[in-house]
Enzyme design. Structure first.
Site, PDB file in Angstrom:
ATOM      1  N   ASP A   1     -69.772-123.972   1.024  1.00 60.61           N
ATOM      2  CA  ASP A   1     -68.409-123.577   0.628  1.00 60.61           C
ATOM      3  C   ASP A   1     -68.133-122.100   0.859  1.00 60.61           C
ATOM      4  O   ASP A   1     -69.046-121.316   1.134  1.00 60.61           O
ATOM      5  CB  ASP A   1     -68.163-123.947  -0.847  1.00 60.61           C
ATOM      6  CG  ASP A   1     -69.388-123.684  -1.728  1.00 60.61           C
ATOM      7  OD1 ASP A   1     -70.231-122.860  -1.336  1.00 60.61           O
ATOM      8  OD2 ASP A   1     -69.492-124.311  -2.791  1.00 60.61           O
TER       9      ASP A   1
ATOM     10  N   ASP B   1     -69.865-127.361 -15.227  1.00 61.52           N
ATOM     11  CA  ASP B   1     -68.935-128.486 -15.418  1.00 61.52           C
ATOM     12  C   ASP B   1     -69.342-129.712 -14.587  1.00 61.52           C
ATOM     13  O   ASP B   1     -68.602-130.679 -14.494  1.00 61.52           O
ATOM     14  CB  ASP B   1     -67.495-128.067 -15.064  1.00 61.52           C
ATOM     15  CG  ASP B   1     -67.336-127.686 -13.596  1.00 61.52           C
ATOM     16  OD1 ASP B   1     -68.340-127.711 -12.841  1.00 61.52           O
ATOM     17  OD2 ASP B   1     -66.200-127.363 -13.194  1.00 61.52           O
TER      18      ASP B   1
ATOM     19  N   HIS C   1     -70.022-129.684 -11.255  1.00 60.68           N
ATOM     20  CA  HIS C   1     -69.620-129.701  -9.836  1.00 60.68           C
ATOM     21  C   HIS C   1     -70.822-129.511  -8.916  1.00 60.68           C
ATOM     22  O   HIS C   1     -71.831-128.921  -9.304  1.00 60.68           O
ATOM     23  CB  HIS C   1     -68.512-128.675  -9.535  1.00 60.68           C
ATOM     24  CG  HIS C   1     -68.916-127.231  -9.602  1.00 60.68           C
ATOM     25  ND1 HIS C   1     -68.177-126.286 -10.277  1.00 60.68           N
ATOM     26  CD2 HIS C   1     -69.943-126.539  -9.064  1.00 60.68           C
ATOM     27  CE1 HIS C   1     -68.742-125.093 -10.141  1.00 60.68           C
ATOM     28  NE2 HIS C   1     -69.816-125.226  -9.416  1.00 60.68           N
TER      29      HIS C   1
ATOM     30  N   GLU D   1     -64.906-129.984  -7.992  1.00 58.01           N
ATOM     31  CA  GLU D   1     -64.701-129.910  -9.434  1.00 58.01           C
ATOM     32  C   GLU D   1     -64.510-131.317 -10.012  1.00 58.01           C
ATOM     33  O   GLU D   1     -64.199-132.254  -9.270  1.00 58.01           O
ATOM     34  CB  GLU D   1     -63.445-129.067  -9.725  1.00 58.01           C
ATOM     35  CG  GLU D   1     -63.534-127.623  -9.253  1.00 58.01           C
ATOM     36  CD  GLU D   1     -64.390-126.736 -10.158  1.00 58.01           C
ATOM     37  OE1 GLU D   1     -65.389-127.224 -10.716  1.00 58.01           O
ATOM     38  OE2 GLU D   1     -64.056-125.551 -10.286  1.00 58.01           O
TER      39      GLU D   1
HETATM   40  C1  F6R Z   1     -72.406-122.555  -4.326  1.00 61.27           C
HETATM   41  C2  F6R Z   1     -71.963-123.844  -4.857  1.00 61.27           C
HETATM   42  C3  F6R Z   1     -71.845-124.084  -6.324  1.00 61.27           C
HETATM   43  C4  F6R Z   1     -72.982-123.482  -7.154  1.00 61.27           C
HETATM   44  C5  F6R Z   1     -72.736-123.744  -8.629  1.00 61.27           C
HETATM   45  C6  F6R Z   1     -73.808-123.102  -9.485  1.00 61.27           C
HETATM   46  O1  F6R Z   1     -72.435-122.578  -2.908  1.00 61.27           O
HETATM   47  O2  F6R Z   1     -71.670-124.694  -4.104  1.00 61.27           O
HETATM   48  O3  F6R Z   1     -71.800-125.462  -6.553  1.00 61.27           O
HETATM   49  O4  F6R Z   1     -74.193-124.039  -6.737  1.00 61.27           O
HETATM   50  O5  F6R Z   1     -71.504-123.247  -8.995  1.00 61.27           O
HETATM   51  O6  F6R Z   1     -73.685-121.716  -9.403  1.00 61.27           O
HETATM   52  P1  F6R Z   1     -74.801-120.752  -9.965  1.00 61.27           P
HETATM   53  O7  F6R Z   1     -76.017-120.991  -9.155  1.00 61.27           O
HETATM   54  O8  F6R Z   1     -74.272-119.366  -9.757  1.00 61.27           O
HETATM   55  O9  F6R Z   1     -74.991-121.117 -11.395  1.00 61.27           O
END
Ligand code: F6R
Length: 260
Positions: free
Chosen positions: A67, A136, A138, A143
């Site tokens: 992403d 959450d 995702h 989301e």
């Molecule tokens: C990042 C991504 C997100 C993160 C998730 C956890 O490329 O796709 O799904 O893996 O938001 O983020 P952290 O690791 O910062 O807790």
């Protein structure tokens, strides 16, 4: 889903890096799906360390990131393109032309997303997809309420994710509202998924992902349908798993040939 509970993020990351290195050694031209955020930082350190010691050659590897924020170009310090350069690409020998990250400045976003999907197909599909989990539930930036069949597209972040990610920005207002993300369906097509989650803040999402019903309310739960998904967590992230003892039992009784 294989669940591995480790003593620390350091141990989890080392184990994840050994899995990724194994994939690349078995197939030097492997296609890796990559993630950003806090979770994979030590994983990237491990791979960079292996590379520095001459133990891992990534010259033929192709990568696709999950992403990118819209409105941020690769020179923006909070862009995921910047993150990847800073934490990984500048430290290993992946050919720049084989690195793919959604373009946050794409003018025609639907066309760009279709091209991204086509590039993944043209590369032969993703061999190993690294994933973190949002608090959450995702994966990527899919989301809650994302279609479990979704493809790469524009998504609007919810307020919780904006709050979670505000730590990287000067204020929550600066966090872009929109992202381009691989879809849940895109992620499920990877041949293998490797999920990392650390810390108490991820415990509820991890439990829902592994043991809850498969639901768009927890996009990560779609991974229950994946034929080859490994989740590596630390103790705090595992703290709400009902079957934690069973997962430990399975791990300790693994046949030797299954060990990394
Ligand atoms: C990042 C991504 C997100 C993160 C998730 C956890 O490329 O796709 O799904 O893996 O938001 O983020 P952290 O690791 O910062 O807790």
């Amino acid at each position: 889903m294989e669940v591995i509970i480790t003593a620390s993020p350091v141990e989890a990351s080392a184990q994840a890096a050994r899995i990724a290195a194994g994939v690349v050694r078995a197939k030097p031209g492997a296609v890796l799906g990559l993630a950003t955020g806090s979770t994979p930082l030590r994983f990237y350190d491990e791979l960079a360390g292996m590379h520095a010691r001459g133990k891992l050659d990534l010259a033929q590897v192709t990568t696709f990131n999950l992403d990118e924020y819209t409105g941020l170009g690769p020179q923006h310090p909070q862009s995921y393109a910047w993150f990847m350069r800073e934490h990984f690409f500048s430290r290993v020998n992946i050919a720049p032309e084989r690195i793919h990250i959604p373009d946050g400045l794409a003018r025609d976003i639907p066309a760009h997303c279709a091209e991204y999907e086509a590039a993944i197909r043209a590369a032969g599909g993703i061999d190993l997809q690294l994933l973190g989990v949002g608090s959450d539930g995702h994966i990527g930036f899919n989301e809650p309420s994302s279609s479990l069949g979704s493809r790469t597209r524009l998504k609007t972040l919810n307020e919780r994710t904006i709050r979670d990610n505000a730590r990287f920005f000067a204020s929550p207002e600066e966090v872009p509202r929109h992202v381009i993300t691989m879809g849940v369906g895109t992620i499920l097509e990877a041949r293998r998924c490797l999920v990392l989650a650390f810390g108490e803040a991820k415990a509820a999402a991890v439990a829902a992902m592994v043991e809850g019903p498969v639901t768009a309310d927890v996009p990560a739960s779609a991974l229950q349908f994946h034929a080859s998904c490994t989740l590596i967590v630390d103790e705090p992230a595992a703290s709400r798993l009902k079957r934690a003892e069973y997962y430990r039992w399975v791990y300790h009784n693994k046949p030797e040939w299954q060990r990394v």
